[in-house]
Design an enzyme around this catalytic site. Structure first.
Site: not given
Ligand code: FRU
Length: 477
Positions: A37-38, A213
């Site tokens: 993800n991120d 976030e």
């Molecule tokens: C955003 C998020 C962040 C967190 C991460 C967890 O997509 O929810 O806030 O740190 O992904 O994987």
């Protein structure tokens, strides 16, 4: 399961061989296997761009978060490096969540969120999120230095530190949730280890989200941009259609002063899949942003292939005089261009015309002469699943994807100014499309899942005529 970097590496090596690569990106960053993800810790260090990312090496689903790692000379050709962080300590036993990187002398420092439950993980009351530090001299192996900011009293959701240098201090913004209000907290430090609480930088008013976030805070064009990913903004009309948004507030700020907004929250990408963007500076001073090209809780058909998630193209940010954030493909992207295939400049009338058999790694450039186009719908299609077209009755540019077999159907769109020429740059990869509108005016990014033998690119115009003043496609490397 004991999470260590060695275990993660072993797993990734084994899983890599088993991937089905039909939708695996050709010129975007994705993990060797497993979940992404991120983007995290984007930085230029020691002659390389480094990209870290939220990563679950053990399955293509979200799970105990690690930090995956890759480096590149040009932001496009990435070399995979060993996993940088595994959730091995008591401070991050349930995940190394998102964060950022800074260069401190000859050291690369990662600042990330340790995610841990004290007790039942089903209950937010047991959740603690703390900010942690890890450092490296070689940019590959990291020494864990533990907690640098503990969870403030009464907070549970407190994550995604973004650190930067300003004057003689380090600053950090962190996303937080207080009751049902999203917030950004600010901290200051002289040494990256001792941090002073500088209070709330900004927070949601009614309707602006229960959690903010992935904050980021930087200067562009003399203004301050607070970029973040709010959860809990309701869809309204054509805006905020995705489960969560990513966008920005513009304002003014000086160290020690409050942040004073100069406008409303605005989304930065109007496609289906763009979240948790993070920015960084290039050595020549450009502010580049990369986001996650997926959306939480959206079907991710590539999971059946052993991987999931990819990062967007690098995009250069700028701010207009009237405080609108613009994104253009970073100039590095042009180096991917191979052969140019000019498409006949013409007028289409109630027809669909095949332009290329296989749109896979391509940049399509279309200049529509809207003042001389009256078709009700005109644009580009890829196979049977994607259309990017002008809807003349609505006066909008529409991205429509239609993959009913995967539960992914629907449109996203941005407004057009009647009669104004429309210049589109569309980056097509195996399972993504990123549409840049009128040199930064708007952007739509979505995941697509065409069948391998149905990737033909066609132009169409229905119920009337549509005129192109320039058109063609670059084959990308
Ligand atoms: C955003 C998020 C962040 C967190 C991460 C967890 O997509 O929810 O806030 O740190 O992904 O994987």
């Amino acid at each position: 399961m004991t999470y260590t970097i060695a275990n993660a590496e072993q797993e990734l090596q084994a899983k890599r061989e088993m991937l089905n690569l039909r939708w695996y990106p050709r010129y975007h960053l994705a993990a060797r296997a497993g979940w992404v993800n991120d983007p995290n810790g984007l930085i230029w260090f020691d002659g390389w761009y480094h990209a870290f990312y939220q990563h679950h090496p053990y399955s293509p689903q979200w799970g105990a978060m690690h930090w995956g790692h890759a480096r590149s000379k040009d932001l496009l050709h990435w070399e995979h490096l060993p996993v940088a962080l595994a959730p091995e300590g008591p401070e991050d036993k349930d995940g190394c969540f998102s964060g950022s990187a800074v260069v401190d002398g000859d050291t690369l420092a990662l600042i990330y969120t340790g995610h841990k439950f004290h007790g039942d993980a089903g209950n937010d009351e047991n959740l603690y999120q703390v900010q942690c530090l890890a450092t490296s001299r070689d940019g590959i192996h990291f020494k864990r230095e533990g907690i640098i900011i503990d969870t403030p009293p009464d907070l549970h959701h407190f994550r995604d530190p973004k650190v930067w240098r300003e004057g003689d201090s380090w600053y950090m913004v962190v996303g937080a949730r207080v009751g049902d209000t999203g917030q950004i907290r600010l901290y200051r430090s002289a040494d990256l280890r001792q941090w002073q609480d500088e209070g709330i930088l900004d927070e949601a008013q009614a309707g602006m989200g229960f959690m903010w976030e992935c904050p980021d805070f930087f200067t562009l064009n003399g203004k301050r941009v607070l970029m973040f990913s709010p959860q809990g903004i309701a869809a309204q009309g054509f805006e905020n259609r995705n489960l969560f948004q990513s966008g920005y507030l513009v304002g003014d700020w000086q160290p020690g002063e409050p942040f004073v907004r100069a406008g409303e929250f605005a989304e930065m990408d109007h496609g289906h899949d763009f979240y948790a963007p993070q920015s960084f500076l290039t050595p020549d001073g450009r502010r580049i942003v990369i986001g996650w090209l997926n959306m939480w809780e959206s079907p991710m058909p590539e999971q059946q292939d052993g991987w999931s998630g990819m990062l967007s193209l690098p995009r250069e940010l700028s701010l207009t005089e009237d405080n609108r954030l613009q994104m253009r493909p970073a100039k590095e992207v042009e180096a991917l261009r191979q052969a140019w295939f000019p498409w006949p400049v013409s007028t289409l009338k109630n027809q669909q015309t095949l332009m290329a058999d296989k749109g896979e790694a391509m940049e399509v450039v279309l200049h529509w002469d809207c003042a001389n186009s009256d078709a009700e719908q005109y644009g580009l299609s890829l196979g049977q699943g994607l259309r990017v077209y002008v809807d003349t009755q609505m006066q909008r540019l529409v991205l429509e994807r239609r993959y009913p077999q995967y539960g992914l159907c629907g449109t996203r769109s941005v407004p057009l100014v009647p009669g104004v020429p429309l210049v589109l740059r569309m980056f097509i990869d195996s399972s993504s499309v990123e549409v840049f509108v009128n040199d930064g005016e708007a952007c739509l990014s979505s995941r697509i899942y065409p069948d391998a033998d149905r990737r033909e690119l066609s132009l169409f115009a229905w119920h009337g005529t549509a005129t192109l003043s320039d058109a063609g496609a670059w084959q990308l490397e």
